[in-house]
Design a protein around this motif. Structure first.
Motif, PDB file in Angstrom:
ATOM      1  N   ARG A  40       0.828  -1.209   0.000  1.00  0.00           N
ATOM      2  CA  ARG A  40       0.000   0.000   0.000  1.00  0.00           C
ATOM      3  C   ARG A  40       0.858   1.253   0.000  1.00  0.00           C
ATOM      4  N   MET A  41       1.888   1.280   0.838  1.00  0.00           N
ATOM      5  CA  MET A  41       2.711   2.480   0.942  1.00  0.00           C
ATOM      6  C   MET A  41       3.579   2.664  -0.291  1.00  0.00           C
ATOM      7  N   THR A  42       3.950   1.583  -0.940  1.00  0.00           N
ATOM      8  CA  THR A  42       4.688   1.691  -2.203  1.00  0.00           C
ATOM      9  C   THR A  42       3.813   2.359  -3.257  1.00  0.00           C
ATOM     10  N   ALA A  43       2.574   1.897  -3.365  1.00  0.00           N
ATOM     11  CA  ALA A  43       1.653   2.469  -4.348  1.00  0.00           C
ATOM     12  C   ALA A  43       1.336   3.932  -4.028  1.00  0.00           C
ATOM     13  N   LEU A  44       1.242   4.247  -2.746  1.00  0.00           N
ATOM     14  CA  LEU A  44       0.872   5.599  -2.326  1.00  0.00           C
ATOM     15  C   LEU A  44       1.991   6.603  -2.535  1.00  0.00           C
ATOM     16  N   THR A  45       3.226   6.205  -2.237  1.00  0.00           N
ATOM     17  CA  THR A  45       4.338   7.159  -2.206  1.00  0.00           C
ATOM     18  C   THR A  45       5.268   7.073  -3.408  1.00  0.00           C
ATOM     19  N   GLY A  46       5.283   5.936  -4.081  1.00  0.00           N
ATOM     20  CA  GLY A  46       6.244   5.745  -5.157  1.00  0.00           C
ATOM     21  C   GLY A  46       7.643   5.467  -4.667  1.00  0.00           C
ATOM     22  N   ALA A  47       7.826   5.326  -3.370  1.00  0.00           N
ATOM     23  CA  ALA A  47       9.147   5.079  -2.790  1.00  0.00           C
ATOM     24  C   ALA A  47       9.416   3.579  -2.705  1.00  0.00           C
ATOM     25  N   GLU A  48      10.685   3.238  -2.483  1.00  0.00           N
ATOM     26  CA  GLU A  48      11.008   1.876  -2.092  1.00  0.00           C
ATOM     27  C   GLU A  48      10.659   1.750  -0.615  1.00  0.00           C
ATOM     28  N   VAL A  49       9.839   0.771  -0.276  1.00  0.00           N
ATOM     29  CA  VAL A  49       9.312   0.662   1.082  1.00  0.00           C
ATOM     30  C   VAL A  49       9.765  -0.649   1.721  1.00  0.00           C
ATOM     31  N   ARG A  50      10.222  -0.523   2.942  1.00  0.00           N
ATOM     32  CA  ARG A  50      10.554  -1.681   3.760  1.00  0.00           C
ATOM     33  C   ARG A  50       9.796  -1.559   5.073  1.00  0.00           C
ATOM     34  N   ALA A  51       9.590  -2.679   5.735  1.00  0.00           N
ATOM     35  CA  ALA A  51       8.953  -2.674   7.051  1.00  0.00           C
ATOM     36  C   ALA A  51       9.804  -3.483   8.006  1.00  0.00           C
ATOM     37  N   GLU A  52       9.828  -3.039   9.242  1.00  0.00           N
ATOM     38  CA  GLU A  52      10.551  -3.790  10.273  1.00  0.00           C
ATOM     39  C   GLU A  52       9.784  -3.724  11.578  1.00  0.00           C
ATOM     40  N   VAL A  53       9.754  -4.844  12.263  1.00  0.00           N
ATOM     41  CA  VAL A  53       9.116  -4.916  13.571  1.00  0.00           C
ATOM     42  C   VAL A  53      10.172  -4.645  14.628  1.00  0.00           C
ATOM     43  N   VAL A  54       9.879  -3.738  15.547  1.00  0.00           N
ATOM     44  CA  VAL A  54      10.852  -3.323  16.566  1.00  0.00           C
ATOM     45  C   VAL A  54      10.272  -3.563  17.955  1.00  0.00           C
ATOM     46  N   ASP A  55      11.169  -3.641  18.923  1.00  0.00           N
ATOM     47  CA  ASP A  55      10.744  -3.831  20.312  1.00  0.00           C
ATOM     48  C   ASP A  55      10.328  -2.512  20.961  1.00  0.00           C
ATOM     49  N   ASP A  56      10.812  -1.412  20.417  1.00  0.00           N
ATOM     50  CA  ASP A  56      10.463  -0.105  20.967  1.00  0.00           C
ATOM     51  C   ASP A  56      10.560   0.919  19.853  1.00  0.00           C
ATOM     52  N   LEU A  57       9.925   2.062  20.057  1.00  0.00           N
ATOM     53  CA  LEU A  57       9.938   3.145  19.087  1.00  0.00           C
ATOM     54  C   LEU A  57      10.518   4.400  19.716  1.00  0.00           C
ATOM     55  N   ASP A  58      10.932   5.307  18.874  1.00  0.00           N
ATOM     56  CA  ASP A  58      11.390   6.606  19.335  1.00  0.00           C
ATOM     57  C   ASP A  58      10.336   7.196  20.268  1.00  0.00           C
ATOM     58  N   ALA A  59      10.762   7.734  21.407  1.00  0.00           N
ATOM     59  CA  ALA A  59       9.827   8.248  22.407  1.00  0.00           C
ATOM     60  C   ALA A  59       8.926   9.341  21.853  1.00  0.00           C
ATOM     61  N   ARG A  60       9.387  10.043  20.823  1.00  0.00           N
ATOM     62  CA  ARG A  60       8.569  11.152  20.322  1.00  0.00           C
ATOM     63  C   ARG A  60       7.292  10.667  19.634  1.00  0.00           C
ATOM     64  N   THR A  61       7.244   9.372  19.220  1.00  0.00           N
ATOM     65  CA  THR A  61       6.017   8.865  18.599  1.00  0.00           C
ATOM     66  C   THR A  61       4.861   8.854  19.585  1.00  0.00           C
ATOM     67  N   GLN A  62       5.151   8.918  20.864  1.00  0.00           N
ATOM     68  CA  GLN A  62       4.108   8.920  21.888  1.00  0.00           C
ATOM     69  C   GLN A  62       3.568  10.320  22.177  1.00  0.00           C
ATOM     70  N   GLN A  63       4.199  11.345  21.602  1.00  0.00           N
ATOM     71  CA  GLN A  63       3.834  12.709  21.969  1.00  0.00           C
ATOM     72  C   GLN A  63       2.749  13.303  21.099  1.00  0.00           C
ATOM     73  N   GLY A  64       2.553  12.759  19.899  1.00  0.00           N
ATOM     74  CA  GLY A  64       1.414  13.129  19.081  1.00  0.00           C
ATOM     75  C   GLY A  64       1.181  14.618  18.969  1.00  0.00           C
ATOM     76  N   ALA A  65      -0.005  15.050  19.416  1.00  0.00           N
ATOM     77  CA  ALA A  65      -0.437  16.434  19.250  1.00  0.00           C
ATOM     78  C   ALA A  65       0.465  17.434  19.976  1.00  0.00           C
ATOM     79  N   LEU A  66       1.213  16.971  20.960  1.00  0.00           N
ATOM     80  CA  LEU A  66       2.070  17.897  21.695  1.00  0.00           C
ATOM     81  C   LEU A  66       3.188  18.448  20.809  1.00  0.00           C
ATOM     82  N   ILE A  67       3.559  17.705  19.755  1.00  0.00           N
ATOM     83  CA  ILE A  67       4.624  18.192  18.875  1.00  0.00           C
ATOM     84  C   ILE A  67       4.228  18.163  17.398  1.00  0.00           C
ATOM     85  N   SER A  68       3.002  17.781  17.068  1.00  0.00           N
ATOM     86  CA  SER A  68       2.428  17.666  15.728  1.00  0.00           C
ATOM     87  C   SER A  68       2.603  16.256  15.188  1.00  0.00           C
ATOM     88  N   TRP A  69       1.656  15.850  14.324  1.00  0.00           N
ATOM     89  CA  TRP A  69       1.681  14.494  13.774  1.00  0.00           C
ATOM     90  C   TRP A  69       2.991  14.211  13.052  1.00  0.00           C
TER      91      TRP A  69
END
Length: 461
Positions: free
Chosen positions: A419-448
């Motif tokens: 889906r993301m390849t078709a949407l963006t035209g980019a080369e797309v990879r996916a990876e499953v991680v044990d944790d994400l950058d802490a800023r992904t939890q801040q949402g509206a506090l710093i903008s999407w």
């Protein structure tokens, strides 16, 4: 206990003068006569009258508008806009009266620029909250027939309207509530989760990112979100797609996730979440337009940057204010709920550009990333350039996904790559991680975009 929602409208909280009392009474009368059709003569007449009145109001009382609009009412149309840059530069001079006329003073959070003053008069508070109260009366009485759900309001309060608005809405609907902001140093997630259980909280009002963050904290403590009493999340403040809501409901299988409100500090409560699970514009409070976000020219379709004129003669009505938000309106049909349904596609500046000049909204990126996923605790989009043998570098998009429990097999998330390849035209990879950058939890506090996208490509994007 039985949920006792007011059938009528709450009274305005002591407007300061007869003009304000007359306005509120007239609003309620128009609300009774209006059949919910956005094209009705009743609504058209109301908007024409109030647009003229509020333009005169700000011209007479606001130093900023008296200079910008001049004497001719027509100056409010045409190419004139109020912008965020105007509000920053004008400061208190944009107000239509002294701060002392306000019931409460707020400021913007500063996530989209320097903070600007956003005081609200008693009339503005009553009129703005009225739209959300009506939506809650419809939605919660259907969701909790014969019950009186307890509400947790999970959002910032200091200099911000979140806690006051939803506390007032809950109270006006006859519901008990607790202001429970987990990011407050006096609360924290441990106390917040304890009180959700002890108070048997049924409804949580929060940002979409908080729905995932609460699930992470419950799992981290060794418990199951399904064991908590929460059965309804009402979300606001960020892009929230159907795919996000469906995924969140797999983390909270006993709960529904739906839109609670759309608005801002500057514009107040533009739309409320209704029983059909969609946001509906508070048509009586605003005159709205859609423009091209790049040129400011009117658009002929149903999608564009939302421009609003606030119709309430309070301490800070705005004329033709460019919200910076991309929205899409759905057509209204007879028998539908009142007002147009709208989908918020994200801030125009949060669009992400890819090769060939392709511009993709925050909404479409999130929908492509999460469609079909279950028990996903969060995602992040990382953008790089990939060198090519000849020609300019190409975009490389890495979709990072975090799941609750064991990660699903690749077949569960490989479709997201397609889906993301078709949407963006980019080369797309996916990876499953044990944790994400802490800023992904801040949402509206710093903008999407700041929370979800790590753009490491050189040059402007």
């Amino acid at each position: 206990m039985t949920l006792r929602m007011e059938v009528g409208a709450p009274k305005a909280p002591s407007p300061d003068d007869e003009r304000h009392s007359s306005y509120y009474t007239s609003l309620l009368d128009t609300e009774e006569r209006w059949d919910g059709d956005p094209s009705s003569d009743v609504l058209r007449a109301w908007r024409a009258q109030r647009t003229a009145e509020v333009t005169d109001w700000v011209r007479a009382r606001s130093p900023f508008y008296s200079q910008r609009l001049g004497r001719e009412r027509e100056a409010a149309g045409g190419t004139f806009f109020t912008t965020k840059e105007d509000l920053v530069a004008a400061g208190l001079s944009v107000l239509s009266g002294p701060v002392g006329e306000a019931q409460v003073y707020y400021e913007t959070t500063g996530t989209t620029g320097p903070p600007t003053p956003c005081p609200r008069s008693p009339l503005e508070v009553a009129v703005s909250n009225r739209g959300i109260i009506r939506a809650w009366q419809e939605m919660l009485s259907r969701r909790f027939p014969g019950e009186r759900p307890f509400v947790a309001v999970m959002g910032p309060s200091e200099l911000y309207a979140f806690g006051d608005v939803f506390g007032d809405v809950a109270q006006s609907c006859g519901l008990g509530h607790v202001k429970l902001w987990p990011d407050s140093p006096r609360v924290g997630f441990g106390k917040a989760l304890r009180l959700l259980r002890e108070l048997a909280v049924s409804v949580v009002v929060c940002a979409p990112s908080m729905v995932l963050e609460l699930a992470r904290e419950v799992l981290r403590a060794g418990h199951d979100p399904a064991d908590l009493p929460v059965s309804q999340f009402l979300v606001l403040g960020e892009v929230c797609t159907p795919a996000f809501r469906r995924d969140a409901e797999t983390l909270w299988p006993q709960a529904r996730v739906g839109p609670g409100m759309y608005g801002s500090q500057e514009t107040m409560c533009l739309a409320g979440g209704w029983p059909d699970g969609r946001l509906r514009l508070s048509e009586l409070n605003y005159s709205v337009e859609l423009v091209d976000p790049g040129t400011g020219e009117p658009v002929t379709g149903d999608t564009g940057e939302l421009v609003v004129t606030m119709l309430t003669p309070g301490v800070k009505p705005l004329i033709r204010y460019r919200t910076g938000d991309l929205v899409r309106f759905d057509p209204w049909t007879p028998g539908d709920l009142p007002g147009r349904a709208l989908t918020v596609l994200g801030r125009a500046k949060d669009n992400v550009r890819f090769g060939g000049g392709r511009s993709v909204t925050a909404y479409d990126l999130e929908e492509a990333a999460l469609e079909g996923l279950e028990r996903c605790l969060g995602y992040q989009i990382v953008l790089d350039h990939r060198a090519t043998a000849a020609g300019p570098p190409e975009d490389l998009l890495t979709l990072r996904l975090r799941f609750a429990g064991p990660a699903p097999g690749r077949d569960h998330w490989a479709a997201a790559v397609d889906r993301m390849t078709a949407l963006t035209g980019a080369e797309v990879r996916a990876e499953v991680v044990d944790d994400l950058d802490a800023r992904t939890q801040q949402g509206a506090l710093i903008s999407w975009k700041a929370a979800r996208v790590a753009d490491r490509r050189p040059g402007p994007v």
